[in-house]
Design a protein around this motif. Structure first.
Motif, PDB file in Angstrom:
ATOM      1  N   PRO A  15       0.778  -1.209   0.171  1.00  0.00           N
ATOM      2  CA  PRO A  15       0.081   0.045   0.057  1.00  0.00           C
ATOM      3  C   PRO A  15       0.871   1.236  -0.026  1.00  0.00           C
ATOM      4  CG  PRO A  15      -0.900  -1.827   1.646  1.00  0.00           C
ATOM      5  CD  PRO A  15       0.545  -2.290   1.144  1.00  0.00           C
ATOM      6  N   PHE A  16       0.202   2.285  -0.584  1.00  0.00           N
ATOM      7  CA  PHE A  16       0.875   3.550  -0.621  1.00  0.00           C
ATOM      8  C   PHE A  16       2.044   3.664  -1.420  1.00  0.00           C
ATOM      9  CE2 PHE A  16      -0.849   3.034   3.583  1.00  0.00           C
ATOM     10  CZ  PHE A  16      -2.319   3.613   3.368  1.00  0.00           C
ATOM     11  N   SER A  17       2.478   2.629  -2.393  1.00  0.00           N
ATOM     12  CA  SER A  17       3.556   2.656  -3.365  1.00  0.00           C
ATOM     13  C   SER A  17       2.887   2.407  -4.691  1.00  0.00           C
ATOM     14  CB  SER A  17       4.414   1.743  -3.030  1.00  0.00           C
ATOM     15  OG  SER A  17       4.213   0.468  -2.974  1.00  0.00           O
ATOM     16  N   GLY A  18       3.666   2.023  -5.815  1.00  0.00           N
ATOM     17  CA  GLY A  18       3.324   1.770  -7.039  1.00  0.00           C
ATOM     18  C   GLY A  18       2.563   2.957  -7.512  1.00  0.00           C
ATOM     19  N   ASN A  19       1.942   2.795  -8.529  1.00  0.00           N
ATOM     20  CA  ASN A  19       1.111   4.098  -9.140  1.00  0.00           C
ATOM     21  C   ASN A  19      -0.440   3.905  -8.971  1.00  0.00           C
ATOM     22  OD1 ASN A  19       0.824   6.405 -10.819  1.00  0.00           O
ATOM     23  ND2 ASN A  19       1.450   5.412 -12.665  1.00  0.00           N
ATOM     24  N   PRO A  20      -1.064   5.022  -8.253  1.00  0.00           N
ATOM     25  CA  PRO A  20      -2.609   4.923  -7.920  1.00  0.00           C
ATOM     26  C   PRO A  20      -3.274   5.084  -9.326  1.00  0.00           C
ATOM     27  CG  PRO A  20      -1.552   7.127  -7.372  1.00  0.00           C
ATOM     28  CD  PRO A  20      -0.201   6.268  -7.829  1.00  0.00           C
ATOM     29  N   ALA A  21      -4.519   4.629  -9.436  1.00  0.00           N
ATOM     30  CA  ALA A  21      -5.282   4.850 -10.374  1.00  0.00           C
ATOM     31  C   ALA A  21      -6.864   4.767  -9.897  1.00  0.00           C
ATOM     32  CB  ALA A  21      -4.970   3.806 -11.685  1.00  0.00           C
ATOM     33  N   ALA A  22      -7.790   5.481 -10.355  1.00  0.00           N
ATOM     34  CA  ALA A  22      -9.045   5.272 -10.401  1.00  0.00           C
ATOM     35  C   ALA A  22      -9.785   4.404 -11.209  1.00  0.00           C
ATOM     36  CB  ALA A  22      -9.970   6.561  -9.977  1.00  0.00           C
ATOM     37  N   VAL A  23     -10.661   3.531 -11.101  1.00  0.00           N
ATOM     38  CA  VAL A  23     -11.167   2.573 -12.194  1.00  0.00           C
ATOM     39  C   VAL A  23     -12.676   2.472 -11.971  1.00  0.00           C
ATOM     40  CG1 VAL A  23     -11.317   0.261 -12.811  1.00  0.00           C
ATOM     41  CG2 VAL A  23      -9.183   0.993 -12.137  1.00  0.00           C
ATOM     42  N   CYS A  24     -13.194   2.954 -12.959  1.00  0.00           N
ATOM     43  CA  CYS A  24     -14.723   2.827 -12.862  1.00  0.00           C
ATOM     44  C   CYS A  24     -15.297   1.808 -13.905  1.00  0.00           C
ATOM     45  CB  CYS A  24     -15.142   4.436 -13.317  1.00  0.00           C
ATOM     46  SG  CYS A  24     -16.933   4.599 -13.163  1.00  0.00           S
ATOM     47  N   ILE A  25     -16.018   0.993 -13.282  1.00  0.00           N
ATOM     48  CA  ILE A  25     -16.640  -0.005 -14.171  1.00  0.00           C
ATOM     49  C   ILE A  25     -18.080   0.557 -14.527  1.00  0.00           C
ATOM     50  CG2 ILE A  25     -17.050  -2.375 -14.188  1.00  0.00           C
ATOM     51  CD1 ILE A  25     -14.218  -2.103 -13.944  1.00  0.00           C
ATOM     52  N   LEU A  26     -18.186   0.715 -15.708  1.00  0.00           N
ATOM     53  CA  LEU A  26     -19.677   1.459 -16.373  1.00  0.00           C
ATOM     54  C   LEU A  26     -20.524   0.458 -16.722  1.00  0.00           C
ATOM     55  CD1 LEU A  26     -18.026   4.401 -18.148  1.00  0.00           C
ATOM     56  CD2 LEU A  26     -19.174   4.563 -16.000  1.00  0.00           C
ATOM     57  N   ASP A  27     -21.805   0.567 -16.552  1.00  0.00           N
ATOM     58  CA  ASP A  27     -22.767  -0.278 -16.917  1.00  0.00           C
ATOM     59  C   ASP A  27     -22.921  -0.040 -18.549  1.00  0.00           C
ATOM     60  OD1 ASP A  27     -23.376  -1.373 -14.593  1.00  0.00           O
ATOM     61  OD2 ASP A  27     -24.775   0.134 -14.017  1.00  0.00           O
ATOM     62  N   THR A  28     -22.815   1.486 -18.793  1.00  0.00           N
ATOM     63  CA  THR A  28     -23.168   1.800 -20.335  1.00  0.00           C
ATOM     64  C   THR A  28     -21.884   2.856 -20.397  1.00  0.00           C
ATOM     65  OG1 THR A  28     -24.486   3.570 -19.801  1.00  0.00           O
ATOM     66  CG2 THR A  28     -25.362   1.341 -20.475  1.00  0.00           C
ATOM     67  N   PRO A  29     -21.387   2.740 -21.787  1.00  0.00           N
ATOM     68  CA  PRO A  29     -20.374   3.990 -22.051  1.00  0.00           C
ATOM     69  C   PRO A  29     -20.908   5.385 -21.950  1.00  0.00           C
ATOM     70  CG  PRO A  29     -20.731   2.310 -23.915  1.00  0.00           C
ATOM     71  CD  PRO A  29     -21.853   2.170 -22.995  1.00  0.00           C
ATOM     72  N   LYS A  30     -19.887   6.236 -21.437  1.00  0.00           N
ATOM     73  CA  LYS A  30     -20.108   7.569 -21.445  1.00  0.00           C
ATOM     74  C   LYS A  30     -19.244   8.347 -22.125  1.00  0.00           C
ATOM     75  CE  LYS A  30     -22.979   7.479 -17.658  1.00  0.00           C
ATOM     76  NZ  LYS A  30     -24.184   8.113 -17.734  1.00  0.00           N
ATOM     77  N   ASP A  31     -19.990   9.701 -22.647  1.00  0.00           N
ATOM     78  CA  ASP A  31     -19.323  10.436 -23.614  1.00  0.00           C
ATOM     79  C   ASP A  31     -17.821  11.016 -23.257  1.00  0.00           C
ATOM     80  OD1 ASP A  31     -19.712  12.852 -22.252  1.00  0.00           O
ATOM     81  OD2 ASP A  31     -21.849  12.940 -22.942  1.00  0.00           O
ATOM     82  N   THR A  32     -16.891  11.408 -23.913  1.00  0.00           N
ATOM     83  CA  THR A  32     -15.632  11.570 -23.531  1.00  0.00           C
ATOM     84  C   THR A  32     -15.800  13.067 -22.562  1.00  0.00           C
ATOM     85  OG1 THR A  32     -14.893  11.160 -25.512  1.00  0.00           O
ATOM     86  CG2 THR A  32     -13.332  12.796 -24.617  1.00  0.00           C
ATOM     87  N   SER A  33     -16.510  13.942 -22.677  1.00  0.00           N
ATOM     88  CA  SER A  33     -16.321  15.183 -21.795  1.00  0.00           C
ATOM     89  C   SER A  33     -16.781  14.690 -20.444  1.00  0.00           C
ATOM     90  CB  SER A  33     -17.571  16.050 -22.224  1.00  0.00           C
ATOM     91  OG  SER A  33     -18.915  15.644 -22.386  1.00  0.00           O
ATOM     92  N   TRP A  34     -17.722  13.647 -20.320  1.00  0.00           N
ATOM     93  CA  TRP A  34     -18.064  13.222 -19.000  1.00  0.00           C
ATOM     94  C   TRP A  34     -16.952  12.424 -18.371  1.00  0.00           C
ATOM     95  CZ3 TRP A  34     -18.124   8.629 -16.355  1.00  0.00           C
ATOM     96  CH2 TRP A  34     -19.065   8.793 -15.158  1.00  0.00           C
ATOM     97  N   MET A  35     -16.244  11.566 -19.024  1.00  0.00           N
ATOM     98  CA  MET A  35     -15.242  10.995 -18.529  1.00  0.00           C
ATOM     99  C   MET A  35     -13.970  11.945 -18.127  1.00  0.00           C
ATOM    100  SD  MET A  35     -15.038   7.153 -20.656  1.00  0.00           S
ATOM    101  CE  MET A  35     -15.001   8.091 -22.340  1.00  0.00           C
ATOM    102  N   GLN A  36     -13.813  12.966 -18.937  1.00  0.00           N
ATOM    103  CA  GLN A  36     -12.624  13.948 -18.518  1.00  0.00           C
ATOM    104  C   GLN A  36     -13.106  14.732 -17.193  1.00  0.00           C
ATOM    105  OE1 GLN A  36      -9.441  14.824 -20.425  1.00  0.00           O
ATOM    106  NE2 GLN A  36      -9.454  15.155 -18.255  1.00  0.00           N
ATOM    107  N   ARG A  37     -14.450  15.074 -17.159  1.00  0.00           N
ATOM    108  CA  ARG A  37     -14.402  15.801 -15.992  1.00  0.00           C
ATOM    109  C   ARG A  37     -14.659  14.879 -14.789  1.00  0.00           C
ATOM    110  NH1 ARG A  37     -18.915  17.378 -19.324  1.00  0.00           N
ATOM    111  NH2 ARG A  37     -20.596  16.133 -17.951  1.00  0.00           N
ATOM    112  N   MET A  38     -14.800  13.677 -14.831  1.00  0.00           N
ATOM    113  CA  MET A  38     -14.825  12.844 -13.936  1.00  0.00           C
ATOM    114  C   MET A  38     -13.341  12.355 -13.547  1.00  0.00           C
ATOM    115  SD  MET A  38     -16.057  11.072 -11.601  1.00  0.00           S
ATOM    116  CE  MET A  38     -17.600  11.208 -11.711  1.00  0.00           C
ATOM    117  N   ALA A  39     -12.449  12.389 -14.683  1.00  0.00           N
ATOM    118  CA  ALA A  39     -10.906  12.216 -14.200  1.00  0.00           C
ATOM    119  C   ALA A  39     -10.385  13.298 -13.474  1.00  0.00           C
ATOM    120  CB  ALA A  39     -10.092  12.237 -15.447  1.00  0.00           C
ATOM    121  N   GLN A  40     -11.007  14.673 -13.948  1.00  0.00           N
ATOM    122  CA  GLN A  40     -10.661  15.838 -13.114  1.00  0.00           C
ATOM    123  C   GLN A  40     -11.089  15.944 -11.520  1.00  0.00           C
ATOM    124  OE1 GLN A  40     -12.047  19.490 -14.725  1.00  0.00           O
ATOM    125  NE2 GLN A  40     -10.204  20.607 -13.790  1.00  0.00           N
TER     126      GLN A  40
END
Length: 267
Positions: A15-40
């Motif tokens: 824990p607390f080493s390596g590279n952190p990432a958020a992972v979102c498993i979506l039921d249906t695809p989202k558009d690019t602008s939504w994914m960019q805002r969520m990443a922000q």
């Protein structure tokens, strides 16, 4: 929306080493602008978005807080880790991710999770003045590939102590800059660090896509098809690398740090 989201650490078992990432498993695809805002909103080096097709095939997208990536190792590793851990896929089955870099097969092997990525070979190049000014240590060699520049320096200590001028690096029109050397440890063949201020990542902790270039580079120098790299960031991480024709097999481990839910209006 009531959607699970996870944070993982990739290319590590600690824990607390390596590279952190958020992972979102979506039921249906989202558009690019939504994914960019969520990443922000998540504000991690990468947020990965996974949506199902059929028969263990998934769409996979990667976003930093500022931009979409064409290829991301730790986001792919983390996504596969969650799909297996959450029992979306049986542990003995391969996952196939459809991405901007084509089809990326991922499977579990004895050493961890193996990513089958396209090699990103290097070529000789002229050295930009900004690169020399930003790094300010002697270069042994400089090459370039589609990701950016790979700068080989004299020793592991030089790599570890390096404090580049990030403002100058951000002026160079490439995704990132890799600084590397032979490892002084018998546990690793080479070490590296990766700087990408142009895409909002001053220093990435452990970069799978960088090893798509580091693998061919060090394989030719050391005359080895299997290598072990260590990314010497403040968090650190280990990447097993194997060259197979025009592909690079990257193997590492991951662990889940926490799980939460997105609670948002439908959009």
């Amino acid at each position: 929306m009531n959607q699970n989201i996870f944070q993982i650490n990739a290319f590590t078992t600690t824990p607390f080493s390596g590279n952190p990432a958020a992972v979102c498993i979506l039921d249906t695809p989202k558009d690019t602008s939504w994914m960019q805002r969520m990443a922000q909103e998540m504000n991690q080096p990468v947020t990965a978005f996974v949506s199902p097709r059929k028969n263990n095939k998934y769409e996979l997208y990667w976003f930093t807080p500022t931009t979409e990536l064409n290829l991301c190792g730790h986001g792919t590793l983390g996504s596969a880790h969650i799909l297996w851990e959450q029992k979306h896929v049986n542990p003995d089955e391969c996952i196939q991710f459809h991405t901007k870099s084509g089809l990326l097969p991922v499977k579990q092997v004895n050493e961890g999770i193996q990513l089958d990525f396209p090699a990103n070979p290097v070529q000789k190049t002229e050295v930009p003045a900004e690169l020399e000014q930003a790094i300010q240590v002697p270069f042994r060699n400089v090459v370039k590939n589609m990701l950016g520049y790979i700068v080989e320096v004299e020793t592991e200590e030089v790599v570890k102590k390096l404090e580049p001028n990030l403002d100058l690096l951000s002026l160079i029109p490439v995704t990132g800059i890799i600084v590397t050397s032979l490892s002084s440890s018998p546990d690793f063949d080479f070490i590296s660090r990766y700087f990408a201020p142009r895409i909002g990542i001053n220093e990435d902790p452990v970069t799978g896509s960088a090893h798509c270039g580091l693998g061919p580079y060090w394989s030719e120098k050391l005359q080895k098809k299997r290598l072990i790299g260590y990314q010497a960031s403040y968090r650190g991480g280990k990447v097993n690398v194997e060259l197979v024709e025009n592909r690079v097999l990257l193997t590492g481990q991951a662990l889940t740090i926490f799980q939460g839910k997105l609670i948002l209006p439908s959009c």
